[in-house]
Design a protein around this motif. Sequence first.
Motif, PDB file in Angstrom:
ATOM      1  N   ALA A  25       0.849  -1.188   0.000  1.00 44.81           N
ATOM      2  CA  ALA A  25       0.000   0.000   0.000  1.00 44.81           C
ATOM      3  C   ALA A  25       0.885   1.239   0.000  1.00 44.81           C
ATOM      4  N   GLN A  26       0.283   2.334  -0.333  1.00 41.48           N
ATOM      5  CA  GLN A  26       0.926   3.644  -0.241  1.00 41.48           C
ATOM      6  C   GLN A  26       0.197   4.420   0.851  1.00 41.48           C
ATOM      7  N   LYS A  27       0.932   5.019   1.754  1.00 45.53           N
ATOM      8  CA  LYS A  27       0.339   5.824   2.827  1.00 45.53           C
ATOM      9  C   LYS A  27       1.000   7.185   2.830  1.00 45.53           C
ATOM     10  N   THR A  28       0.220   8.213   3.125  1.00 45.39           N
ATOM     11  CA  THR A  28       0.758   9.561   3.291  1.00 45.39           C
ATOM     12  C   THR A  28       0.673   9.898   4.765  1.00 45.39           C
ATOM     13  N   LEU A  29       1.794  10.288   5.336  1.00 45.75           N
ATOM     14  CA  LEU A  29       1.878  10.651   6.750  1.00 45.75           C
ATOM     15  C   LEU A  29       2.267  12.115   6.861  1.00 45.75           C
ATOM     16  N   THR A  30       1.712  12.793   7.841  1.00 43.67           N
ATOM     17  CA  THR A  30       2.127  14.153   8.128  1.00 43.67           C
ATOM     18  C   THR A  30       2.693  14.175   9.539  1.00 43.67           C
ATOM     19  N   LEU A  31       3.961  14.533   9.636  1.00 45.37           N
ATOM     20  CA  LEU A  31       4.651  14.616  10.922  1.00 45.37           C
ATOM     21  C   LEU A  31       4.939  16.076  11.222  1.00 45.37           C
ATOM     22  N   VAL A  72      14.433  25.314  13.607  1.00 46.35           N
ATOM     23  CA  VAL A  72      15.080  26.470  14.235  1.00 46.35           C
ATOM     24  C   VAL A  72      15.218  27.541  13.165  1.00 46.35           C
ATOM     25  N   ASP A  73      14.619  28.742  13.441  1.00 45.25           N
ATOM     26  CA  ASP A  73      14.710  29.818  12.452  1.00 45.25           C
ATOM     27  C   ASP A  73      16.035  30.567  12.601  1.00 45.25           C
ATOM     28  N   ALA A  74      16.240  31.600  11.775  1.00 45.75           N
ATOM     29  CA  ALA A  74      17.499  32.349  11.748  1.00 45.75           C
ATOM     30  C   ALA A  74      17.806  33.020  13.076  1.00 45.75           C
ATOM     31  N   ASN A  75      16.768  33.317  13.876  1.00 42.98           N
ATOM     32  CA  ASN A  75      16.958  33.958  15.182  1.00 42.98           C
ATOM     33  C   ASN A  75      17.136  32.943  16.313  1.00 42.98           C
ATOM     34  N   GLY A  76      17.150  31.642  15.985  1.00 41.47           N
ATOM     35  CA  GLY A  76      17.341  30.614  17.007  1.00 41.47           C
ATOM     36  C   GLY A  76      16.057  30.175  17.684  1.00 41.47           C
ATOM     37  N   HIS A  77      14.913  30.658  17.195  1.00 41.70           N
ATOM     38  CA  HIS A  77      13.631  30.254  17.775  1.00 41.70           C
ATOM     39  C   HIS A  77      13.180  28.912  17.178  1.00 41.70           C
ATOM     40  N   VAL A  78      12.618  28.093  18.038  1.00 40.76           N
ATOM     41  CA  VAL A  78      12.144  26.786  17.590  1.00 40.76           C
ATOM     42  C   VAL A  78      10.639  26.856  17.333  1.00 40.76           C
ATOM     43  N   THR A  79      10.252  26.443  16.161  1.00 38.85           N
ATOM     44  CA  THR A  79       8.832  26.324  15.809  1.00 38.85           C
ATOM     45  C   THR A  79       8.618  24.909  15.278  1.00 38.85           C
ATOM     46  N   VAL A  80       7.378  24.549  15.070  1.00 48.65           N
ATOM     47  CA  VAL A  80       7.098  23.248  14.482  1.00 48.65           C
ATOM     48  C   VAL A  80       6.539  23.451  13.081  1.00 48.65           C
ATOM     49  N   SER A  81       6.886  22.545  12.220  1.00 49.21           N
ATOM     50  CA  SER A  81       6.474  22.629  10.834  1.00 49.21           C
ATOM     51  C   SER A  81       5.971  21.266  10.386  1.00 49.21           C
ATOM     52  N   PRO A  82       4.864  21.231   9.624  1.00 48.85           N
ATOM     53  CA  PRO A  82       4.397  19.930   9.123  1.00 48.85           C
ATOM     54  C   PRO A  82       5.326  19.413   8.040  1.00 48.85           C
ATOM     55  N   HIS A  83       5.495  18.109   8.042  1.00 49.49           N
ATOM     56  CA  HIS A  83       6.345  17.451   7.043  1.00 49.49           C
ATOM     57  C   HIS A  83       5.569  16.257   6.505  1.00 49.49           C
TER      58      HIS A  83
END
Length: 169
Positions: free
Chosen positions: A1-7, A12-23
């Motif tokens: 099967a083929q599955k699509t997962l979003t993690l 870390v942005d240019a200012n060193g702040h951590v955010t979350v991003s979907p992948h």
Amino acid sequence: AQKTLTLTRPVVDANGHVTVSPHRLHVAIPKGIIEGQRIRLEGQGMPGYGGSPAGDLYLEIAFEEDRLFHAEKRDVHLTLPVAPWEAALGASLTVPTLGGNVQLKIPAGSQSGKKLRLKGKGLSTGSNQGDQIVTLRIVIPEATTEEQRTLYAAMAKKMPFNPRAEWGI
């Protein structure tokens, strides 16, 4: 099967702040994979330190609950409800498998708990074949009418049987 997962991944942005991003990942699930096996996705893990390449992401396979089947390694198990007369006299019954319905011969005199094997009907790859194990469960119909109760009483007279005889009582 083929599955699509979003993690979600920490970024870390240019200012060193951590955010979350979907992948989003598109994953090929190979035929015959068993529960507990892992799939390695090369380069899909967290980015390395100091600009080094991303690591690998490992996905561990877990099966969803199914109302009919459960897997143990490559074997697939099914509990098959049968009527008392099918178990006593034998029958040919339609049984679901992962690949579609098949006919299964129930031997005369079968008891609840008897296991029958459908060779090659489990989880299989080219060289490793699993089986389907069918466990019989005798289902006793309710006696809801006087005629049905009379039939059970006649059976009790004509077929004296003590299922607890081995207990000595």
